[in-house]
Design a protein around this motif. Structure first.
Motif, short mmCIF file in Angstrom:
data_model
loop_
_atom_site.label_atom_id
_atom_site.label_comp_id
_atom_site.label_asym_id
_atom_site.label_seq_id
_atom_site.Cartn_x
_atom_site.Cartn_y
_atom_site.Cartn_z
N ASP A 105 0.81 -1.21 0.00
CA ASP A 105 0.00 0.00 0.00
C ASP A 105 0.85 1.27 0.00
OD1 ASP A 105 -2.30 -1.51 0.00
OD2 ASP A 105 -2.64 -1.35 2.16
N GLY A 106 2.16 1.15 -0.21
CA GLY A 106 2.98 2.32 -0.38
C GLY A 106 3.87 2.71 0.78
N ILE A 107 3.85 1.95 1.88
CA ILE A 107 4.77 2.24 2.98
C ILE A 107 6.18 1.89 2.53
CG2 ILE A 107 5.49 1.59 5.30
CD1 ILE A 107 3.00 3.30 5.31
N THR A 108 7.13 2.83 2.68
CA THR A 108 8.49 2.62 2.21
C THR A 108 9.52 2.51 3.33
OG1 THR A 108 8.83 5.02 2.00
CG2 THR A 108 8.02 3.84 0.05
N THR A 109 9.12 2.87 4.57
CA THR A 109 10.03 2.80 5.70
C THR A 109 9.35 2.14 6.88
OG1 THR A 109 11.20 4.82 5.03
CG2 THR A 109 11.45 4.11 7.31
N PHE A 110 10.02 1.19 7.47
CA PHE A 110 9.59 0.60 8.74
C PHE A 110 10.61 1.01 9.79
CE2 PHE A 110 8.01 -2.93 5.84
CZ PHE A 110 6.70 -2.47 5.85
N ARG A 111 10.15 1.69 10.84
CA ARG A 111 11.03 2.03 11.96
C ARG A 111 10.65 1.17 13.14
NH1 ARG A 111 14.69 5.37 13.71
NH2 ARG A 111 14.64 6.61 11.79
#
Length: 374
Positions: free
Chosen positions: A73-79
């Motif tokens: 769905d377009g999330i590009t960064t996981f913190r």
């Protein structure tokens, strides 16, 4: 300026996560645990903490399932956050699994982590090998007595060792985070920046926010962005860095560079209009704002195939759209991935224009920062 994208329709798997105010969401903060090896005074009490039940903590498989849908769905960064994320015994495998995920364009997602640094030296090589790309380390003071008083633990040497290890690693940009507090560490602002420069890191100061589990936040003890800049301005010439985008920290170059300092001024200079972040708590609750009093429960979706939205006792006071919550309760017996997608979209659609900290009617979230995730 182009018109903002329209919010994705319910069920439009793979469409961008756009809220009703045109903000496109690209960053998901994933809390791995509410437990921590420190007891920072602005975050949690020293004793009497009520920890999340182990049975409610998301498993590695569940985290990966949510992450794959979010990336589609377009999330590009996981913190990865906590609590303290390094307390997860499977932390290296968490990084490895998430780093293997790619978005619709085929590009791998970026894995970042915020940590207090304790345990970092022993696992850093494995984390880098697994795919960790960026690192933030918390450091509120350089003085041993203050560190012990602030964190209620005598672990400054461990944190300094972690920063030294991170500085020697290829992870860049390396960021150090400090909560600025009046009559606590406000006389160390310049020292902290100089320490960061010596370790090829960027210092970031954070205005103290009403997110402590004990609800003892006092606005008068908060050091404001203007005060921070005034103190630093007596040592360096500060030049604003343009192009902040959705980043929480505004930055200033120090004496024309190459080093810079950041300030996260959530209270005195809110940046809600550009916020592109969502949060997933360790027990599977989606949150669209750090200060939200509404949560969207993914556990039934992941474990029972039935979607619900859980509200805390203050949810209705925030005038969330009841239609959004009703839609989130529908869709029984669907595939878990479709349920995750639908809940992500319900969470995004319910996002308010801002956090309203400065509104007299503001209500502090029931959860403390350690349970929400940084």
């Amino acid at each position: 300026m182009p018109a903002p994208a329209a919010p994705a329709a319910p069920g439009a798997v793979g469409a961008p996560l756009v809220d009703t105010h045109g903000r496109v969401h690209r960053d998901l903060r994933i809390s791995l645990t509410d437990r921590c090896s420190l007891r920072c005074t602005y975050c949690m009490p020293e004793q009497g903490n009520e920890w999340l039940a182990k049975t409610s903590i998301l498993t590695l498989d569940e985290i990966e399932r949510v992450a794959r849908v979010a990336a589609a769905d377009g999330i590009t960064t996981f913190r990865l956050t906590g609590g303290e994320p390094l307390l997860r015994t499977d932390i290296v495998e968490v990084v490895r699994r998430l780093a293997a995920i790619s978005g619709p364009d085929g590009r791998p997602v970026e894995i970042a982590m915020t940590t207090n640094g304790i345990r970092l030296p022993e696992v850093l090589p494995a984390l880098i090998d697994a795919g960790l790309a960026r690192l933030n380390i918390s450091l509120d003071t350089l003085r041993r007595d203050r560190f012990r008083e602030l964190t209620r633990r005598d672990r400054l040497d461990d944190v300094l060792a972690a920063i030294a290890a991170a500085s020697a690693s290829p992870l860049r940009p390396l960021k150090l985070n400090a909560v600025a507090m009046r009559d606590v560490n406000d006389d160390e602002l310049v020292d902290l920046v100089e320490f960061a420069i010596a370790h090829d890191a960027q210092m970031r100061f954070i205005e103290q926010m009403p997110l402590d589990a004990g609800h003892t936040w006092d606005r008068a003890r908060m050091v404001t962005q203007d005060e921070i800049l005034a103190a630093l301005g007596r040592r360096w010439r500060l030049t604003p860095v343009p192009g902040r985008g959705g980043a929480p920290a505004a930055r200033w170059m120090l004496d024309d560079g190459p080093h810079s300092v950041g300030v996260i001024a959530s209270v005195t200079a809110p940046f809600c209009g550009d916020c592109d972040r969502l949060r997933l708590t360790a027990d599977g609750q989606l949150r669209n704002c750090l200060f939200s009093t509404t949560e969207y429960d993914l556990l039934p979706v992941l474990r029972e195939g039935a979607a619900t939205a859980r509200l805390d006792s203050h949810a209705r006071s925030r005038t969330e759209d009841p239609a959004v919550l009703e839609r989130a309760r529908n869709g029984q017996d669907e595939a878990p991935e479709a349920g995750v997608d639908r809940m992500l979209r319900a969470c995004v659609r319910g996002k308010l224009p801002g956090h309203a900290i400065n509104d007299p009617a503001f209500l502090q979230p029931a959860r403390g920062m350690n349970a929400i995730g940084g």
